[in-house]
Design an enzyme around this catalytic site. Structure first.
Site, mmCIF file in Angstrom:
data_model
loop_
_atom_site.group_PDB
_atom_site.id
_atom_site.type_symbol
_atom_site.label_atom_id
_atom_site.label_comp_id
_atom_site.label_asym_id
_atom_site.label_seq_id
_atom_site.Cartn_x
_atom_site.Cartn_y
_atom_site.Cartn_z
ATOM 1 N N HIS A 103 33.692 46.035 40.174
ATOM 2 C CA HIS A 103 34.593 46.635 40.844
ATOM 3 C C HIS A 103 36.432 46.463 39.815
ATOM 4 O O HIS A 103 37.278 47.043 39.695
ATOM 5 C CB HIS A 103 35.176 45.381 42.238
ATOM 6 C CG HIS A 103 36.201 46.114 42.739
ATOM 7 N ND1 HIS A 103 37.558 45.304 42.646
ATOM 8 C CD2 HIS A 103 35.938 46.638 43.801
ATOM 9 C CE1 HIS A 103 38.502 45.531 43.670
ATOM 10 N NE2 HIS A 103 37.652 46.521 43.767
ATOM 11 N N HIS A 104 36.256 45.144 39.713
ATOM 12 C CA HIS A 104 37.014 44.662 38.166
ATOM 13 C C HIS A 104 37.016 43.539 37.010
ATOM 14 O O HIS A 104 36.186 43.081 37.912
ATOM 15 C CB HIS A 104 38.085 45.019 39.188
ATOM 16 C CG HIS A 104 38.737 43.433 39.872
ATOM 17 N ND1 HIS A 104 38.446 42.948 40.752
ATOM 18 C CD2 HIS A 104 38.962 41.843 39.490
ATOM 19 C CE1 HIS A 104 38.487 42.057 41.665
ATOM 20 N NE2 HIS A 104 38.985 41.286 40.937
ATOM 21 N N GLN A 168 35.956 37.076 34.175
ATOM 22 C CA GLN A 168 35.821 37.322 35.724
ATOM 23 C C GLN A 168 35.656 38.627 35.791
ATOM 24 O O GLN A 168 36.451 39.352 35.757
ATOM 25 C CB GLN A 168 37.098 36.590 35.880
ATOM 26 C CG GLN A 168 36.824 36.622 37.836
ATOM 27 C CD GLN A 168 38.658 36.090 38.414
ATOM 28 O OE1 GLN A 168 39.270 37.385 38.643
ATOM 29 N NE2 GLN A 168 37.965 35.298 38.756
ATOM 30 N N HIS A 170 34.218 41.237 39.572
ATOM 31 C CA HIS A 170 33.954 41.117 40.518
ATOM 32 C C HIS A 170 33.405 42.216 40.775
ATOM 33 O O HIS A 170 33.473 43.111 40.698
ATOM 34 C CB HIS A 170 35.332 41.799 41.620
ATOM 35 C CG HIS A 170 35.512 41.681 42.852
ATOM 36 N ND1 HIS A 170 36.118 42.384 43.174
ATOM 37 C CD2 HIS A 170 34.455 41.045 43.712
ATOM 38 C CE1 HIS A 170 35.959 42.551 44.632
ATOM 39 N NE2 HIS A 170 35.003 41.800 45.064
ATOM 40 N N HIS A 240 50.094 45.054 43.968
ATOM 41 C CA HIS A 240 49.180 44.890 44.286
ATOM 42 C C HIS A 240 49.415 44.465 45.438
ATOM 43 O O HIS A 240 49.941 43.735 45.875
ATOM 44 C CB HIS A 240 48.137 44.154 43.359
ATOM 45 C CG HIS A 240 46.609 43.477 44.454
ATOM 46 N ND1 HIS A 240 45.598 44.444 44.645
ATOM 47 C CD2 HIS A 240 46.858 42.564 45.186
ATOM 48 C CE1 HIS A 240 45.186 43.624 45.245
ATOM 49 N NE2 HIS A 240 45.296 42.194 45.700
ATOM 50 N N HIS A 242 46.831 44.976 49.475
ATOM 51 C CA HIS A 242 45.307 45.222 50.311
ATOM 52 C C HIS A 242 45.435 46.935 51.285
ATOM 53 O O HIS A 242 46.785 47.698 50.914
ATOM 54 C CB HIS A 242 44.813 44.228 51.450
ATOM 55 C CG HIS A 242 44.863 42.890 50.123
ATOM 56 N ND1 HIS A 242 43.975 42.246 50.838
ATOM 57 C CD2 HIS A 242 44.263 42.943 49.419
ATOM 58 C CE1 HIS A 242 43.418 41.734 49.982
ATOM 59 N NE2 HIS A 242 43.676 41.509 48.571
ATOM 60 N N MET A 312 47.828 40.841 50.185
ATOM 61 C CA MET A 312 48.496 40.549 49.184
ATOM 62 C C MET A 312 49.811 41.140 48.869
ATOM 63 O O MET A 312 49.926 41.847 49.174
ATOM 64 C CB MET A 312 47.617 40.451 48.134
ATOM 65 C CG MET A 312 46.389 39.692 48.207
ATOM 66 S SD MET A 312 47.129 38.315 47.536
ATOM 67 C CE MET A 312 47.200 37.805 46.229
#
Length: 912
Positions: A103-104, A168, A170, A240, A242, A312
């Site tokens: 996803h990222h 990291q 996701h 950013h 949601h 967010m």
């Protein structure tokens, strides 16, 4: 025997070079292997060495060690140590991942990661780092590589207190792992040991306490903090939220004035986009951001949190600072005071409309598998952006037969519009500007001709071209620029008189205001030297003058003509402060409070804050050619457009340029009579464009016709002109890479050379832009002739030598090299078994060992939402900047400061 001795010496040199590379500090950058896989997530194939372009540049490969996430919304992290003993600067990031799998991914820098062995689940309380995690890079949705501006890098190692990278990942939808394949997603960093004058960093603005009430149409999340550090220069931003976010905007507030850093819909691909204005943020300023949410459709309160059902509000600023003052990471999580946000610009409250298709693409992170699907998915948004962009505008087409009755004009020097959108033409009648008009000091030499007897100012019906009014007899000697103010007064410049005048539009020829002394050139506050144009602030009435052919400055006056201030050309980088070379045309931006100038001989646009003279931004494009003669501005709700005319180039034409993105949206030129020296242009409220030409003594009218022929369209921050390049980048990592010449830089940038085209195409690309076709053909023939000569020389050199001797001479050195290479490889294994070093193909080297242990990555803002496993992001796209600090090969290396400061001879300046 001589051949054997030469071979032995060659092997000794190779081994010595190998040993030196191991001892050299940057040679100790021990990296994972590069994988040239059909699928970038396939871990099954052997990896190939990464090309090191010169001793200053190395690449560090950070990859997941073949993980299989078991549940959706899994976050995995892995840590990799920064090469020791020496600081380095990251200048490029090349991702190796596909949105079908990941996803990222985010790269953090820190001193103490949660773990240094294997990989761990960092979607839990563990998080990423024990100390502060500094965001350095982020990727999502098949984004192409990110490169930083020239002379800018993220500093690591040394005294930077960043000893580890934490990657990291996701994994949003693990259906991609039903076949139990392993994931090796990651990225390649390009680092240089050459100290960078500017250090990059991230400033995160984040709301932590916003509550969105169910059914409430609008909820604002306001964030603001005083800035208390050394000057920083934003160059990119990212928004950013949601699903409920409508628009996110970030500003610098100074002395009560709000200057936009960036504004975007968080429902579009959440990329890092270029900032709206090139500004600095200094001690005493305030940084402020607002997220606009809607609670419509919700039945319960929505709070800030990490799951998909939470919300967010993040505004990221990517910036650079001077190296000696640099701070790599800063954040602001304070709720902004209501009294401050009462003055926020209205644009911050206006949602950016997004089509349903775009909304769906923004939320997608699953799908099919395989390389073909992967490329299509990654480019779908870009292609859709192109379709949407083409529907937004229409190509400008000439209106044949306008004017219906020919206008008797001299050299057309200036155009303007009155309050009724009538066209105002300023022309020179029977006077002409030629080489005998002025002396070297700028003094007018033809005063004996007297003033122009014809009316020099014509008010024309824009529909049919009929003259409505005429004025300006016996007043001017060499007209140049004209504009109107809110009261329909004319502000004009005369380069022979060296004056600026304010005239009424009622036909009276007595000026209301006169600035400058008639026929006396000068450079002080009371004199001009061939002033070129005027712009007027419609609110304050302040007057701006570009001065001009002799001086290189902009002056500001009150409506009554009182001198207020002046300034010259500017640039955010002090080393690029190139003076104006004929500031030729001015335009005022009423929606932004800025004044912009067409810097003619520098072929660039520069914009300044009207009240302070502060430099805001520069727009420069190779397609402009060698000069920009004029510009006009049209405000739009979501941006604004420049209309620009170039000159003195084989392709004289007009351009439509997006103010925010600096992208050329359209070009236009007449069909009946080509432009020769277009001198000024204006744009009416209905989109008609008028261009006045000095050489042809005409005015040409254009109107929106068919669909705009955009070579690039900015839609949600995506430049469609880069579709082809992006596709090349993605495919280069999906298919086996062919043999690449040693001096090609492998890490991909905005215009990648990784996949070399056929030889003929390479040759074509190397031709200078605008080179005549016959010259290119001649150069092609010359190259072919040289090749034939080389073949002939080889053939002649081999005559008289027996085939047996030739074979022996070739086989003996090859055998020696094979044996020597094996010895060097064997020797290299003794240096360690925990890393592998890739060396320049120009030098020889060996394997120092393989990385052991597992590692993997996920998303966390520090550890703030470590416990919220479901926290997701829509994605990042890269910044597209002009330059990168990748080092050239040693033979071609030059000192960047010398390049900046060495001035080329000025071209001959033509008069108009």
């Amino acid at each position: 025997m001589g051949v054997l001795v030469c071979g032995t010496l060659l092997v000794a040199l190779i081994c010595q070079s190998h040993s030196y590379a191991v001892r050299e500090p940057l040679g100790r950058f021990r990296r994972y292997q590069e994988a040239a896989w059909v699928d970038p997530n396939d871990c099954s194939r052997l990896r190939q060495p990464v090309v090191q372009t010169n001793p200053h540049n190395v690449t560090l490969d950070i990859r997941m060690p073949g993980v299989i996430p078991s549940a959706s919304d899994t976050y995995l992290c892995m840590a990799v140590p920064v090469p020791p003993q020496r600081e380095a600067y990251i200048v490029d990031f090349v991702p190796h991942a596909t949105m079908d799998t990941a996803h990222h991914m985010i790269l953090y820098g820190c001193k103490t990661p949660v773990s240094t062995k294997g990989y761990w689940d960092c979607g839990t309380e563990q998080g990423t780092c024990e100390d502060e995690a500094k965001i350095m890079y982020a990727w999502a949705r098949n984004a192409p590589p990110t490169k930083l501006p020239r002379d800018v890098g993220f500093k690591v190692g040394g005294d930077a207190h960043i000893t580890h990278f934490v990657l990291q990942l996701h994994y949003g939808d693990v259906s991609a792992f039903k076949d139990h394949h392993r994931d090796c997603s990651g990225l390649t960093l390009t680092m240089t040991s050459k100290p960078q004058p500017f250090i990059a960093g991230i400033y995160l603005m984040m709301s932590v306490d916003t509550v969105i009430l169910p059914g409430k149409r609008v909820t604002n999340a306001d964030i603001a903090c005083p800035y208390e550090s050394f000057a920083m220069h934003p160059f990119a931003f990212r928004t950013h939220t949601h699903r409920l976010g409508q628009v996110v905007s970030g500003y610098r507030v100074r002395d009560g004035k709000w200057t936009l850093i960036g504004r975007q819909s968080p429902q579009l691909p959440q990329a890092f986009y270029p900032v709206s204005n090139s500004i600095s943020v200094e001690d005493g300023d305030t940084l402020a951001a607002r997220c606009v949410f809607t609670g419509e459709g919700r039945t319960t309160k929505t709070r800030i949190g990490g799951t998909s059902e939470d919300e967010m509000c993040n505004f990221y600023i990517m910036y650079y600072m001077e190296s000696k003052y640099a701070v790599p990471y800063m954040d602001c999580m304070e709720h902004g005071p209501a009294e401050l946000f009462r003055n926020i610009p209205p644009e911050a409250n206006v949602p950016i409309p997004i089509s349903p298709d775009h909304m769906m693409m923004g939320m997608m992170h699953g799908g099919g598998h395989g390389p073909d699907h992967q490329v299509d998915t990654g480019l779908l948004d870009l292609k859709r952006a192109e379709e949407d962009g083409l529907d937004q505008g229409a190509h400008l087409e000439e209106v044949a037969g306008w004017p219906e009755v020919p206008l008797r004009l001299g050299q057309v020097s200036g155009l303007a519009l009155d309050s009724d959108d009538n066209l105002v033409i300023f022309h020179r009648g029977d006077h002409r500007w030629d080489f005998d008009s002025f002396d070297k000091q700028g003094r007018y030499l033809e005063r004996s001709l007297g003033p122009i007897r014809q009316p020099t100012i014509l008010v024309v019906d824009p529909a049919k071209g009929k003259v409505l009014k005429a004025s300006g007899r016996n007043m001017f000697y060499m007209p140049h620029g004209i504009t109107t103010d809110k009261d329909n007064n004319y502000w004009v410049t005369d380069v022979a008189l060296h004056q600026v005048m304010k005239l009424t539009s009622d036909g009276k020829d007595k000026p209301l205001v006169v600035l400058g002394e008639a026929f006396v050139p000068g450079s002080d506050e009371q004199h001009f030297c061939k002033p070129t144009d005027v712009a007027v602030d419609p609110v304050t009435g302040n007057v701006f003058v570009s001065d001009g052919y002799c001086n290189s400055r902009i002056l500001k006056f009150s409506p009554q003509g009182k001198y207020l201030k002046q300034w010259g050309a500017e640039y955010t980088d002090r080393r690029k402060r190139i003076p104006f070379q004929i500031p030729h045309s001015l335009t005022f931006l009423p929606d932004r409070g800025q004044v912009c100038v067409a810097d003619r001989e520098n072929a660039r646009i520069q914009c300044f804050q009207a009240d302070t003279g502060e430099f805001i931004k520069e727009i420069k494009n190779e397609e402009f050619g060698g000069a920009i003669f004029a510009l006009s501005y049209v405000p739009e709700p979501l941006g604004g457009l420049f209309y620009v005319i170039n000159g003195e180039t084989p392709a004289v034409k007009g351009f439509v340029v997006d103010y925010t993105t600096k992208v050329i949206l359209d070009t236009f030129s007449p069909d009946t009579q080509k432009f020769k020296m277009p001198h000024d242009l204006v744009v009416t409220k209905n989109g008609s464009v008028f261009v006045g030409d000095v050489d042809t003594q005409t005015v040409t009218k254009f109107v929106p016709g068919g669909k705009a022929e955009h070579r690039s369209v900015k839609k949600g921050g995506i430049e469609v002109q880069e579709i082809e390049e992006t596709e090349t980048i993605v495919q280069a990592h999906l298919k086996p890479i062919p043999n690449i010449p040693q001096r090609v830089i492998v890490p991909a940038v905005a215009k990648p050379p990784q996949m070399p085209p056929p030889k003929q195409e390479v040759h074509k690309q190397q031709q200078p832009q605008g080179a005549p076709e016959h010259e290119q053909k001649e150069k092609q023939h010359e190259k072919e002739a040289e090749k034939e000569k080389e073949k002939s020389a080889v053939s002649q050199g081999s005559q008289g030598v027996s085939p047996g001797v030739i074979t022996t001479l070739l086989l003996i050195p090859m055998a020696v090299l094979v044996v020597g290479g094996f010895v060097c490889w064997k020797k290299g294994r003794n240096y360690g078994d925990d890393y592998e070093v890739k060396l320049d193909p120009n030098s020889s080297g060996g394997i120092l060992g393989k990385l052991r242990g597992k590692a993997a990555g996920t998303l966390n803002l520090g550890n703030f939402f470590a416990s919220h496993k479901g926290y997701t992001r829509q994605g990042f796209d890269p910044i597209s900047n002009e330059d990168s600090d990748q080092e050239k090969d040693d033979e071609d290396a030059t000192d960047s400061e010398n390049e900046e400061y060495s001035a080329t001879p000025l071209p001959p300046i033509s008069s108009s």
